[in-house]
Design a protein around this motif. Structure first.
Motif, PDB file in Angstrom:
ATOM      1  N   LEU A 190     -10.336  10.508  -2.028  1.00 27.12           N
ATOM      2  CA  LEU A 190     -11.610  11.094  -2.450  1.00 27.12           C
ATOM      3  C   LEU A 190     -11.432  12.562  -2.833  1.00 27.12           C
ATOM      4  N   GLY A 191     -10.568  13.257  -2.098  1.00 32.77           N
ATOM      5  CA  GLY A 191     -10.273  14.644  -2.438  1.00 32.77           C
ATOM      6  C   GLY A 191      -9.619  14.780  -3.799  1.00 32.77           C
ATOM      7  N   GLY A 192      -8.798  13.791  -4.165  1.00 36.55           N
ATOM      8  CA  GLY A 192      -8.184  13.792  -5.489  1.00 36.55           C
ATOM      9  C   GLY A 192      -9.219  13.681  -6.588  1.00 36.55           C
ATOM     10  N   ASP A 193     -10.286  12.920  -6.337  1.00 35.45           N
ATOM     11  CA  ASP A 193     -11.371  12.815  -7.313  1.00 35.45           C
ATOM     12  C   ASP A 193     -12.077  14.151  -7.492  1.00 35.45           C
ATOM     13  N   VAL A 194     -12.210  14.891  -6.402  1.00 38.75           N
ATOM     14  CA  VAL A 194     -12.824  16.220  -6.481  1.00 38.75           C
ATOM     15  C   VAL A 194     -11.986  17.147  -7.353  1.00 38.75           C
ATOM     16  N   VAL A 195     -10.668  17.061  -7.199  1.00 38.09           N
ATOM     17  CA  VAL A 195      -9.772  17.899  -7.994  1.00 38.09           C
ATOM     18  C   VAL A 195      -9.827  17.506  -9.475  1.00 38.09           C
ATOM     19  N   LYS A 196      -9.908  16.226  -9.751  1.00 36.72           N
ATOM     20  CA  LYS A 196      -9.834  15.745 -11.133  1.00 36.72           C
ATOM     21  C   LYS A 196     -11.122  15.928 -11.905  1.00 36.72           C
ATOM     22  N   ALA A 246       0.817  -1.211   0.000  1.00 34.54           N
ATOM     23  CA  ALA A 246       0.000   0.000   0.000  1.00 34.54           C
ATOM     24  C   ALA A 246       0.849   1.259   0.000  1.00 34.54           C
ATOM     25  N   PHE A 247       1.783   1.336   0.952  1.00 37.64           N
ATOM     26  CA  PHE A 247       2.476   2.589   1.196  1.00 37.64           C
ATOM     27  C   PHE A 247       3.759   2.777   0.389  1.00 37.64           C
ATOM     28  N   VAL A 248       4.394   1.687  -0.010  1.00 42.31           N
ATOM     29  CA  VAL A 248       5.657   1.802  -0.749  1.00 42.31           C
ATOM     30  C   VAL A 248       5.462   1.489  -2.230  1.00 42.31           C
ATOM     31  N   ALA A 249       4.979   0.285  -2.528  1.00 42.33           N
ATOM     32  CA  ALA A 249       4.840  -0.118  -3.931  1.00 42.33           C
ATOM     33  C   ALA A 249       3.790   0.699  -4.672  1.00 42.33           C
ATOM     34  N   CYS A 250       2.741   1.144  -3.958  1.00 39.27           N
ATOM     35  CA  CYS A 250       1.660   1.883  -4.626  1.00 39.27           C
ATOM     36  C   CYS A 250       1.715   3.394  -4.364  1.00 39.27           C
ATOM     37  N   MET A 251       1.554   3.797  -3.097  1.00 41.10           N
ATOM     38  CA  MET A 251       1.478   5.237  -2.808  1.00 41.10           C
ATOM     39  C   MET A 251       2.781   5.965  -3.125  1.00 41.10           C
ATOM     40  N   TRP A 252       3.901   5.449  -2.643  1.00 46.31           N
ATOM     41  CA  TRP A 252       5.208   6.069  -2.885  1.00 46.31           C
ATOM     42  C   TRP A 252       5.473   6.188  -4.375  1.00 46.31           C
ATOM     43  N   GLU A 253       5.237   5.112  -5.123  1.00 41.29           N
ATOM     44  CA  GLU A 253       5.441   5.157  -6.566  1.00 41.29           C
ATOM     45  C   GLU A 253       4.424   6.066  -7.243  1.00 41.29           C
ATOM     46  N   GLY A 254       3.225   6.123  -6.699  1.00 44.21           N
ATOM     47  CA  GLY A 254       2.213   7.018  -7.246  1.00 44.21           C
ATOM     48  C   GLY A 254       2.573   8.482  -7.102  1.00 44.21           C
ATOM     49  N   LEU A 255       3.271   8.812  -6.026  1.00 43.01           N
ATOM     50  CA  LEU A 255       3.742  10.185  -5.831  1.00 43.01           C
ATOM     51  C   LEU A 255       4.945  10.497  -6.710  1.00 43.01           C
ATOM     52  N   GLN A 291      -3.647   8.300  -9.921  1.00 41.79           N
ATOM     53  CA  GLN A 291      -4.947   7.953  -9.354  1.00 41.79           C
ATOM     54  C   GLN A 291      -5.089   6.443  -9.137  1.00 41.79           C
ATOM     55  N   VAL A 292      -4.707   5.658 -10.145  1.00 43.19           N
ATOM     56  CA  VAL A 292      -4.836   4.199 -10.063  1.00 43.19           C
ATOM     57  C   VAL A 292      -3.959   3.634  -8.946  1.00 43.19           C
ATOM     58  N   LEU A 293      -2.715   4.100  -8.863  1.00 51.00           N
ATOM     59  CA  LEU A 293      -1.799   3.605  -7.843  1.00 51.00           C
ATOM     60  C   LEU A 293      -2.274   3.960  -6.434  1.00 51.00           C
ATOM     61  N   ASN A 294      -2.816   5.159  -6.282  1.00 51.41           N
ATOM     62  CA  ASN A 294      -3.275   5.560  -4.957  1.00 51.41           C
ATOM     63  C   ASN A 294      -4.583   4.881  -4.570  1.00 51.41           C
ATOM     64  N   MET A 295      -5.420   4.576  -5.551  1.00 46.74           N
ATOM     65  CA  MET A 295      -6.611   3.779  -5.255  1.00 46.74           C
ATOM     66  C   MET A 295      -6.215   2.380  -4.804  1.00 46.74           C
ATOM     67  N   ALA A 296      -5.215   1.816  -5.472  1.00 51.54           N
ATOM     68  CA  ALA A 296      -4.702   0.498  -5.067  1.00 51.54           C
ATOM     69  C   ALA A 296      -4.106   0.566  -3.665  1.00 51.54           C
TER      70      ALA A 296
END
Length: 230
Positions: free
Chosen positions: A116-122, A35-44, A67-72
């Motif tokens: 969810l806030g990211g969806d509002v921005v997008k 969650a935090f390294v493979a997805c979120m960190w790479e998503g950032l 968006q996809v990586l952070n949803m994952a």
């Protein structure tokens, strides 16, 4: 490239240490590192000018990957949280008795709200439905700043996990220091990324904003002229 090497090595090491399937608990660190390294960190890192694997990709595509990586990441984090909660329940152990557990709960809730806030921005149609009148530029800045807060929570929770009885019993002090350094490295990279990308934008908006003192002085000047003419 160093950032992605850290991703692969740190994730692989944590998965190897947890050995998913060896116990119910083993799925907690496994899902959380994904969650935090493979997805979120790479998503950032998608938006990082120096470390992104998608430097020459169009901005909308980068946003979609992010968006996809952070949803994952959110899905894996919720599953990881569910595993540890259920594991404690069936073993009659109390919940949220450590800073790691308490901050972990806060982190999972926060990153869900951040997603969810990211969806509002997008999506403009979401902004119309909920009546958001703020400019898209400001929304992006607030989302990035909130994302930095979210990742700070993530890093702090991960750092506290390194002090857990489970982890300290699995590794020696050299590996522990390497893991600590890896988590600190992630924090510094993302902090620098957000500050470098969005601080100049906030400064430009501040400079461009009208100064109310000038209007006040003009009004006072015109009122003095009117008094003289009378």
């Amino acid at each position: 490239m160093v950032a992605h090497i850290v991703t692969v090595v740190y994730t692989a090491f944590m998965v190897y240490t947890a050995w998913p399937g060896s116990s119910l608990f083993s799925w907690h660190p496994t899902l959380m590192v994904f969650a935090f390294v493979a997805c979120m960190w790479e998503g950032l890192l998608v938006f990082n000018r120096e470390s992104s694997l998608f430097v020459n990709v169009a901005r909308p595509t980068k946003v979609l990957i992010h968006q996809v990586l952070n949803m994952a990441a959110v899905v894996c984090a919720i599953l990881g949280f569910t595993v540890i909660y259920y594991n404690k329940s069936i073993n009659d152990k109390p919940h949220f008795t450590t800073w790691h557990g308490l901050l972990g709960l806060i982190t999972v809730i926060y990153i869900t709200a951040q997603s969810l806030g990211g969806d509002v921005v997008k999506y403009e149609w979401i902004r119309r439905i909920i009546g958001v009148r703020m400019s898209l530029g400001k929304l992006k800045i607030y989302h990035a700043t909130s994302g930095l807060v979210a990742f700070t929570l993530v890093v702090t929770t991960m750092m506290l996990a390194l002090y857990s009885t489970w982890f300290t019993s699995q590794v020696g002090w050299v590996l522990w220091l390497l893991c600590n350094g890896s988590v600190s490295f992630m924090a510094v990279i993302i902090m620098n990324q957000v500050v470098t990308e969005y601080l100049p934008k906030t400064q430009r908006q501040t400079v461009a904003a009208p100064l109310p003192t000038k209007k006040t002085s003009q009004k006072s000047g015109s009122s003095r002229k009117n008094k003289k003419s009378n």
